[in-house]
Enzyme design. Structure first.
Site, PDB file in Angstrom:
ATOM      1  N   GLY B 261      21.524   4.838 -37.628  1.00 35.82           N
ATOM      2  CA  GLY B 261      20.395   4.910 -38.400  1.00 35.82           C
ATOM      3  C   GLY B 261      19.881   3.451 -38.988  1.00 35.82           C
ATOM      4  N   GLY B 265      21.485   1.970 -44.675  1.00 37.56           N
ATOM      5  CA  GLY B 265      22.324   3.137 -44.663  1.00 37.56           C
ATOM      6  C   GLY B 265      23.786   2.709 -43.987  1.00 37.56           C
ATOM      7  N   GLY B 266      23.550   2.254 -42.831  1.00 41.03           N
ATOM      8  CA  GLY B 266      24.926   1.818 -42.122  1.00 41.03           C
ATOM      9  C   GLY B 266      25.809   0.939 -42.832  1.00 41.03           C
ATOM     10  CD  GLU B 290      22.171   2.248 -32.379  1.00 43.65           C
ATOM     11  OE1 GLU B 290      21.102   1.731 -32.867  1.00 43.65           O
ATOM     12  OE2 GLU B 290      21.822   3.167 -31.763  1.00 43.65           O
ATOM     13  CB  CYS B 327      17.883   2.170 -31.680  1.00 43.58           C
ATOM     14  SG  CYS B 327      18.499   3.160 -30.369  1.00 43.58           S
ATOM     15  CD  GLU B 435      14.710  -0.805 -35.780  1.00 42.98           C
ATOM     16  OE1 GLU B 435      15.350  -0.598 -36.866  1.00 42.98           O
ATOM     17  OE2 GLU B 435      15.018  -0.309 -34.922  1.00 42.98           O
TER      18      GLU B 435
END
Lengths: 544, 544
Positions: B261, B265-266, B290, B327, B435
Site C-alpha cells: 500500500g 500506511g506502511g 511494499e 506499483c 510516485e
C-alpha cells in the site's frame, strides 16, 4: 583529511596509533586528543598512544569506500577470495607477537585462548574465501524466456545477490580477533564485495591496528582498491569516542552496519541508523547487531544420573572460560531436584570455588558485572551457592558470606558466582532470564522436569539453547521431547544437543543469531556461509 | 468472540458480511457498526453490509493462529502443497461470478483485467505449492561431524529455515486478488508454514470474503488446522477501520506483517510493529511493506529512432492500464531531445488524449491523485503536455487549458496526464522522482543522453528501473552502458531491458522489492520463490 603515504605496511606487531584511511595512515588525528589502552592484568596504562579519528577521517574513509564500489576488482569473486586468503596468511605470519600484544590489551591468555581465537579468525577468512570462489553464495536463479507463451511472451529473468555497498563494522570487546577488525562481520562483508570501514574497539586499539595493517597490506598485494578498507581509532572517553561511531553510522555512503556488543549499544545504533536522512530524503539502513543472550541449558535427570560430573565440568569450563565474557556463555542451567542434582551442584561448586584468577576486559565491563551480581543477590528465592575468592589483599574479607567487597582498582580481577534459584523465581523475575556478562550462572532446580517446557517458553530470543538428553528412552520424560525441541527452536538461533553453547564452530551451516533481543535482525546469522547475505540484496534483470 | 458453526463454506460468490475466525463466521460484529463498499463505476453504495471485526475477533484469530502452529499438518510440505493447490482450484471454480463481484467493488474490468489477475493469483498459489513440495525452500545445509578433529571433535550441524509463526497480512487496494486475501503475501506465508490473519481491504471487502471462503474450505478439505487462516473485515471510516489493523499488528501472537500500500500506511505499521511490548519485554517484529515507487524508464535515442512508436504504445498501455494504479507504473520516462523525441512525445500525446474512461478505485485514492496533479502543475520547468477528457457533463470545461475542474462526486472518473520536464527540473524537484498513484507520467527531455546516469543517481529506492537499448552498437552512447546498468541495479529490485515494468511475472526468479522507500525491507522480495523467506529464519541444530 591529510594522509601520509605509508609505503611499508609490513607485518609489524607495532601500531602507529593512527587511523588507516584507504591504505594510508591519517595524520589528521595527531593534534586531537589521544588515548591509551590498559592492561587488565595490572590495571596500568600501556605505552602506545592512539589518536582519535577526526570527522574528516570518517568522511574520507566512507567516500573512499563508496569509490571502491566502482572498481571491477571488487566484483571479481576469485580476486576477493585471494584477498581474504592473503589477510589470513598475514595474520598467521604475525605469529606470537600479535597474541602477546592482544593479551596485554585484553587480559586473555596468549595460549590457548588467543591462539585458538586467532586460528578461528584465520579459518573463517579462508572459509569465506572458498565460499566466495565457489560462487553459490550469489544464489543465482535463472528463469528462461518463453517467447511463444500466450497471451504475452515470458521474458527471461536472471536473479542474483548484489552487494549493498560500504559497510560499517563495530568490533567487539571480548573477541579482539574473531569478532573485530578481520572478524566475521568484516570478512563476510568483504566476501560479499562490500568495502568496510571498521571502528576499532577502545579496549584493544593496538590489536585492531595491527590487524588493520595486515588487511591494508593484503589489499595492496592483491590489487584491491585502497578504499575497500579503512580503520578508525576511537576511545578515551571524550567526545570523539562516541562521535566517531555516530558519524560513521549516519554517513550517507554507509549501506548497513555490523555490530557485536551490548544490548543498549546495539539498539542505540539501530535507532540512529533508522533515522538517517540522506540527500534524497529519509535513508534508513539496517544494523545487524548481535547483542548476547542468556543461553539456557536444560539437563534431563537421566543425563545427570549418567554423566552429571562430566556435564558439570563441561559447563563450568563453558561459564568460566574467558572469564564468562562470551555471548554464548550458559547463563541459566535447568535441572530437576534430587540426588543427581545435588551431586551436580556440588561438583559445580567445587569448580567455581577453585577458580582463582578471573580477569575482565575493562573496568566498565567489570562494573556492569558487579552491578548484575548485586541485583541477583537482592532477588528472593535466589541463593549464592559459592563465589570464588580473589588473592589477598584484593579480597578484603575472604571469609565473608555472600559477595563481600570487590576491588575497584588495580588488576581487573573479579569473582565467579554460582547461583541456585527455584523454578518460580525464574518464572517471576525477568532479570534471571537476561544475560549477565561475566563468570556467573544460575542453576534452576525444578521440582519436576515437567516444568522444563514452561521455563523454556519464558525465554526471550537467545543465540543458543541447549539440552542434555539421557541415553535412556526419551519416552520416559514427563514432557514430549519433540515439542520441547520445537520450543527451543522457536527461541534460539542454534539448539545444541548434548553439548555446551560456547565455542561457535567456523562452519558453513553455523547459525549465530536468533530472535530479538539476542539480535536486532532475527532472520540473519553473524557466522557461517549465510552471514554474507546480510550485506546483499537480490536484484532481478529482466529481458535479454 | 461468538462464532456460529458454518458447515457449508461452499464456493459461493456471496459474502455474508462477517469476519471468518479460524473456520467459523464471527457473529460478534453484528451489533457493531457496519459498512458497505462502493461501485467506482457509479459512485453508488453496493447492497452488501460488512461488520467490522471486534477486538475479540482479532484476539481469537491470533490465538487460533498460534495454536495452529502446533499442528503437525502445518509442518508437512506435501500437505501444505495440497492446501495451496486446493485454494487455487476453488478460486478458479468461482468462475466469472468472482470477477463480476470484484469488478463491482473496484471498477476494474472483468476481462481481461480481472481475469488475468485471477489467473496470476492461481498460478502464484500453484508455484508456491510446487516450491514447497520440492523442499529446497528450506535451504537445508548439513555440516558432517568430524569426531577425530584436534583439539576438539567437530559436531554435526544441520541448518534449515523454520517458520516465524502467525503472520498478519494487509491486502492492497489495487489488486483485489493477486496482492490480497490469497495473494503473494498470504500464499508465501502459508507456503512457509505460517498461519495467517488477513485484514480485508475496505475497497473490496466482499471480494476478500469470497476468497476467504475458498481458503477456509480448502483448509478443511486438506485437513489443515482451522487456525491456519482468519479473515477480518474493517472499513467504514469509523474507529474500527484503523483499530482492527493496529490490534492485529500489536498482537503478541503475530510474528511478522505483510503490507502492500501507501508509503504513509506502511511506515506507520512498521513503527507500530517496532514498538511492540510483549509479556517478555519489548517484542519488535518486522513489517514487509511494499510501498510503490517511481519506476524510471530510460530510452536511448537509438531505440527511439528504431522503434519509438512501438515503445510509446507499450509505455502508454503500461501507464494507463488499471488507470495507472499499479506499483510498477512507469512514472518517469527519460529521453534525449531531438526529432525522435518529438515523434515519441507526439505518439504518447495521442494515446493519452484518446483515453476516454479512467476509473479509480476509491474517492480517497482519486483525491490523492488530483492533489499530486495540482502539485505537479505548480512546479517550474514542468509542462502538462496533454490530459484526457471526461465525458460531459463531468468535465465542465473540456476546452480549458491545463487540468480544468475535476469532478468530486459521481463515478470515480479521472484523467490521464502526460507531463514534460527538463532534466534540471527532475534533478531539482524531488516530487518528480516520487510516485504519483494514477494515470500520469513525466517525460524528461534531456539535452543529451550523457545526463542519463546523473538522473539515475538521483532516483531513490524503486521497485523497477527500465532501459530501452537500440540495436546499434552500445559503444556509441555517451555513457558506459555497463556502469549505467550498475547504477540502475543499485536503485532497483528489478531492472528491465527493452520492456515495461508492469506485468510482474509469476516466476521463481522474480524480485518485487527494492531499497527504501520502495520497500521497508530491501533484502526481501514480495513475489517469486524467495518471497517465502520473509516468513522464516534459519535455525541450526548442533549435535546428534
Amino acid at each position: 583529511m591529510s594522509t601520509s603515504a605509508s609505503p611499508s605496511f609490513t607485518n609489524s606487531p607495532t601500531p602507529a596509533g593512527l587511523s588507516i584511511i584507504a591504505g594510508a595512515r591519517s595524520a589528521a588525528g595527531e593534534a586531537v586528543n589521544s588515548f591509551a589502552s590498559f592492561n587488565p592484568m595490572t590495571g596500568g596504562e600501556l605505552p602506545e598512544l592512539y589518536h582519535n579519528a577526526t570527522t574528516e577521517d570518517v568522511n574520507a574513509a566512507c567516500i573512499a569506500a563508496a569509490q571502491a564500489m566502482e572498481d571491477p576488482a571488487l566484483a571479481d569473486d576469485q580476486r576477493r577470495g585471494d584477498f581474504l586468503d592473503d589477510i589470513a596468511t598475514r595474520i598467521e605470519h604475525m605469529g606470537d607477537a600479535l597474541l602477546e600484544f592482544a593479551s596485554q590489551e585484553t587480559g586473555l591468555a596468549p595460549t590457548p585462548r588467543l591462539s585458538s581465537e586467532r586460528d578461528r579468525t584465520v579459518r573463517n577468512l579462508r572459509m569465506f574465501a572458498s565460499v566466495v570462489r565457489a560462487g553459490q553464495w550469489r544464489r543465482t536463479f535463472n528463469d528462461p524466456a518463453v517467447p511463444d507463451r500466450e497471451p504475452t511472451p515470458r521474458p527471461r529473468l536472471r536473479t542474483h545477490l548484489v552487494p549493498l555497498g560500504p559497510i560499517a563494522v563495530f568490533g567487539s570487546s571480548n573477541f579482539p580477533l574473531a569478532y573485530s577488525t578481520a572478524g566475521t562481520d568484516a570478512s563476510s562483508a568483504l566476501a560479499a564485495g562490500c568495502p568496510i570501514v571498521v571502528k576499532g574497539h577502545p579496549c584493544h586499539p593496538g590489536t585492531g591496528e595491527i590487524v588493520a595493517q595486515c588487511i591494508t597490506a593484503a589489499a595492496r598485494a592483491t590489487g584491491m582498491p585502497a578504499g575497500i578498507f579503512s580503520f578508525l581509532h576511537s576511545g578515551g572517553g571524550g567526545a570523539r569516542e562516541s562521535a566517531v561511531g555516530k558519524e560513521l553510522v549516519t554517513h550517507n555512503a554507509i549501506r548497513a552496519v555490523g555490530f557485536t556488543g551490548s544490548h543498549a549499544g546495539g539498539m542505540a545504533l539501530a535507532r540512529l541508523a533508522m533515522q538517517r536522512e540522506g540527500p534524497l530524503g529519509p535513508d534508513p539502513v539496517r544494523v545487524f547487531a548481535e547483542m548476547g543472550s542468556v543461553n539456557p541449558v536444560f539437563i534431563t535427570t537421566a543425563a545427570l544420573q549418567e554423566r552429571g560430573e562430566e556435564i558439570a565440568n563441561q559447563l563450568s569450563r563453558s561459564v568460566l572460560g574467558s572469564s564468562g565474557q562470551q555471548c554464548t556463555k550458559p547463563g541459566l542451567i535447568v535441572i530437576e531436584q534430587g540426588p543427581a542434582a545435588d551431586a551436580f551442584l556440588s561438583r559445580m561448586s567445587i569448580n567455581f570455588a577453585g577458580e582463582g584468577s578471573l580477569t575482565m576486559l575493562s573496568l566498565r565491563i567489570r562494573e556492569a558485572y558487579h552491578r548484575r551480581l548485586m541485583g541477583t543477590v537482592a532477588l528472593p528465592n535466589v541463593k549464592l551457592v559459592v563465589r570464588s575468592r580473589l588473592a589477598p589483599p584484593l579480597d578484603p574479607d575472604p571469609h565473608a558470606p555472600g559477595l563481600g567487597t570487590l576491588p575497584n582498582r588495580g588488576p581487573y580481577q573479579t569473582v565467579a558466582a554460582l547461583w541456585r534459584a527455584t523454578a518460580a523465581a525464574v518464572l517471576e523475575h525477568a532479570p534471571l532470564r537476561e544475560e549477565t556478562f561475566g563468570p556467573s550462572t544460575v542453576v534452576v532446580v525444578c521440582d519436576s522436569q515437567a516444568q522444563f517446557p514452561e521455563i523454556a517458553r519464558t525465554i526471550a530470543g537467545t543465540l543458543t539453547a541447549s539440552v542434555f538428553w539421557g541415553k535412556a528412552s526419551l519416552g520416559e520424560l514427563p514432557f514430549d521431547p519433540v515439542s520441547f525441541m520445537s520450543i527451543l527452536m522457536s527461541r534460539a538461533g542454534r539448539v545444541i544437543v548434548n553439548g555446551v553453547p560456547t565455542g561457535v564452530e567456523i562452519s558453513p551451516a553455523m547459525v549465530h543469531g536468533g530472535p530479538y533481543p539476542a539480535t536486532s535482525q532475527p532472520q540473519s546469522t553473524a557466522v557461517g556461509a549465510r552471514a554474507i547475505e546480510r550485506w546483499c540484496r537480490p536484484v532481478c534483470v529482466q529481458g535479454e
